[in-house]
Design a protein around this motif. Sequence first.
Motif, short mmCIF file in Angstrom:
data_model
loop_
_atom_site.label_atom_id
_atom_site.label_comp_id
_atom_site.label_asym_id
_atom_site.label_seq_id
_atom_site.Cartn_x
_atom_site.Cartn_y
_atom_site.Cartn_z
N ARG A 101 12.61 5.03 -18.91
CA ARG A 101 11.28 4.51 -18.93
C ARG A 101 10.88 4.72 -17.50
N ARG A 102 9.70 5.25 -17.73
CA ARG A 102 8.48 6.79 -16.66
C ARG A 102 7.77 5.45 -16.14
N GLY A 103 7.67 6.09 -14.74
CA GLY A 103 6.82 5.57 -14.10
C GLY A 103 5.96 6.80 -12.78
N VAL A 104 5.13 5.89 -12.19
CA VAL A 104 5.09 6.26 -10.96
C VAL A 104 4.48 5.42 -10.41
N PHE A 105 5.28 5.76 -8.52
CA PHE A 105 4.67 4.35 -7.25
C PHE A 105 4.26 5.33 -6.63
N TYR A 106 2.86 5.97 -6.57
CA TYR A 106 1.89 7.05 -5.14
C TYR A 106 1.96 6.02 -4.40
N PRO A 107 2.55 6.17 -3.03
CA PRO A 107 1.96 5.76 -1.91
C PRO A 107 0.96 6.92 -0.84
N LEU A 108 -0.29 6.64 -1.89
CA LEU A 108 -1.97 7.38 -0.96
C LEU A 108 -1.62 7.55 0.57
N GLN A 109 -0.95 8.74 1.25
CA GLN A 109 -1.07 8.04 2.50
C GLN A 109 -0.27 9.73 3.06
N THR A 110 -0.25 9.98 4.34
CA THR A 110 0.42 11.35 4.76
C THR A 110 1.15 10.41 6.27
N PHE A 111 2.30 11.52 4.92
CA PHE A 111 3.37 10.91 6.18
C PHE A 111 4.50 12.03 7.20
N PRO A 123 -2.29 2.22 0.26
CA PRO A 123 -2.67 1.31 -1.29
C PRO A 123 -1.48 2.44 -1.46
N LEU A 124 -0.53 2.06 -2.79
CA LEU A 124 0.32 2.08 -3.77
C LEU A 124 -0.32 1.82 -5.05
N CYS A 125 -0.27 3.75 -5.98
CA CYS A 125 -0.79 3.63 -6.87
C CYS A 125 0.16 3.44 -8.24
N ILE A 126 -0.15 2.64 -9.37
CA ILE A 126 1.56 2.69 -9.91
C ILE A 126 0.80 3.62 -11.26
N GLU A 127 1.49 3.80 -12.49
CA GLU A 127 1.38 4.34 -13.77
C GLU A 127 2.59 4.11 -14.63
N THR A 128 2.73 3.77 -15.62
CA THR A 128 4.13 3.09 -16.22
C THR A 128 3.40 3.63 -18.16
N ILE A 129 4.66 3.76 -18.16
CA ILE A 129 4.20 4.21 -20.09
C ILE A 129 4.39 3.00 -20.39
N PRO A 135 4.72 -4.94 -13.95
CA PRO A 135 4.44 -5.74 -13.22
C PRO A 135 5.43 -5.95 -12.43
N LEU A 136 7.08 -5.40 -12.44
CA LEU A 136 8.29 -4.83 -11.49
C LEU A 136 7.67 -4.16 -10.79
N LEU A 137 6.85 -3.21 -10.92
CA LEU A 137 6.63 -1.47 -9.67
C LEU A 137 5.53 -2.83 -8.70
N LYS A 138 4.51 -3.50 -9.54
CA LYS A 138 3.39 -4.23 -8.82
C LYS A 138 3.67 -5.32 -7.72
N SER A 139 5.54 -5.74 -8.24
CA SER A 139 5.74 -7.06 -7.47
C SER A 139 7.00 -5.99 -5.66
N LEU A 140 6.84 -4.56 -6.47
CA LEU A 140 7.55 -3.71 -5.53
C LEU A 140 7.12 -3.73 -4.50
N ALA A 141 5.50 -3.12 -4.72
CA ALA A 141 4.31 -3.20 -3.54
C ALA A 141 3.54 -3.98 -2.65
N GLU A 142 3.46 -5.88 -3.62
CA GLU A 142 3.37 -6.47 -3.17
C GLU A 142 4.83 -6.76 -2.01
N ALA A 143 5.90 -6.68 -2.07
CA ALA A 143 7.00 -6.71 -1.14
C ALA A 143 6.86 -6.33 0.19
#
Length: 271
Positions: A101-111, A123-129, A135-143
């Motif tokens: 299962r595939r997704g993107v968890f993209y933190p829009l920031q310079t590191f 901001p965390l940009c989330i993309e899934t198929i 919802p799981l990736l959203k919960s991860l961002a909220e954490a």
Amino acid sequence: MISVSIIGSGNVATHLFKAFTKTKSVTVKQWFSRDISKISSYKNDVDVIDDFSKLTEADIYIIAVSDDAIPEVSEALPFENRLVVHTSGSVSLYKLDKKNRRGVFYPLQTFSKEAKVDFKTIPLCIETIGKKDYPLLKSLAEALGSSSHKINGDQRKALHLAAVFVNNFSNQMYRIAHEITEMEGVEFDILKPLILETAKKVQDLSPYMAQTGPAKRNDNKTIKRHLKQLESEEHKTIYSLLTESIKKTHGTSILRRSSEQASSVTKTIET
């Protein structure tokens, strides 16, 4: 509790690990790096590994490696039907191997490893198929305390491109400014309040409304003086290009040409 395994040992991977360990609802099960020496200092905090076959089951596997390595790494994972995400702003979701299962968890920031970051401001940009994975990736961002944004691939690529302008290109402007001040023995630090105020203004105004300076007001005498001051041809080219871009945006370039044309017509009539 959300369990994650991190794959990669660069800036993003390191900051994610540090941020996850500060949360109460995320546990980092493993941290993988092909060069285990890069993460060996964390061996008392997490199970560090350099062998894909040692990866145990987790809710999410986060691939935080260079863009070019993402397809190869995802293909090498020795399991199927688990949620695997990458953290890139420009790599397609479909570059991940479809066995998982595939997704993107993209933190829009310079590191940078040396600079502290607060994920509450990132901001965390989330993309899934799969719809159930969002919802799981959203919960991860909220954490992490981050704001999450559901986006598609084209939107993410547009954000990444825009980020290059506001971050990487802006930083290069700072570098040029540093060179200019250094040449005259002036401290670059004197410019830092201006840098902060410029960034602060666009929190309340659009970049269009916040623009000031000689190009906007069509102050050609000042522009010519600046170009004469610059010794580097590269710096002159950059100054001229940005000046013309600002003039076009604010109409001063067109107004100047119209004024010149009107003046020429008047002279012709008088003649």
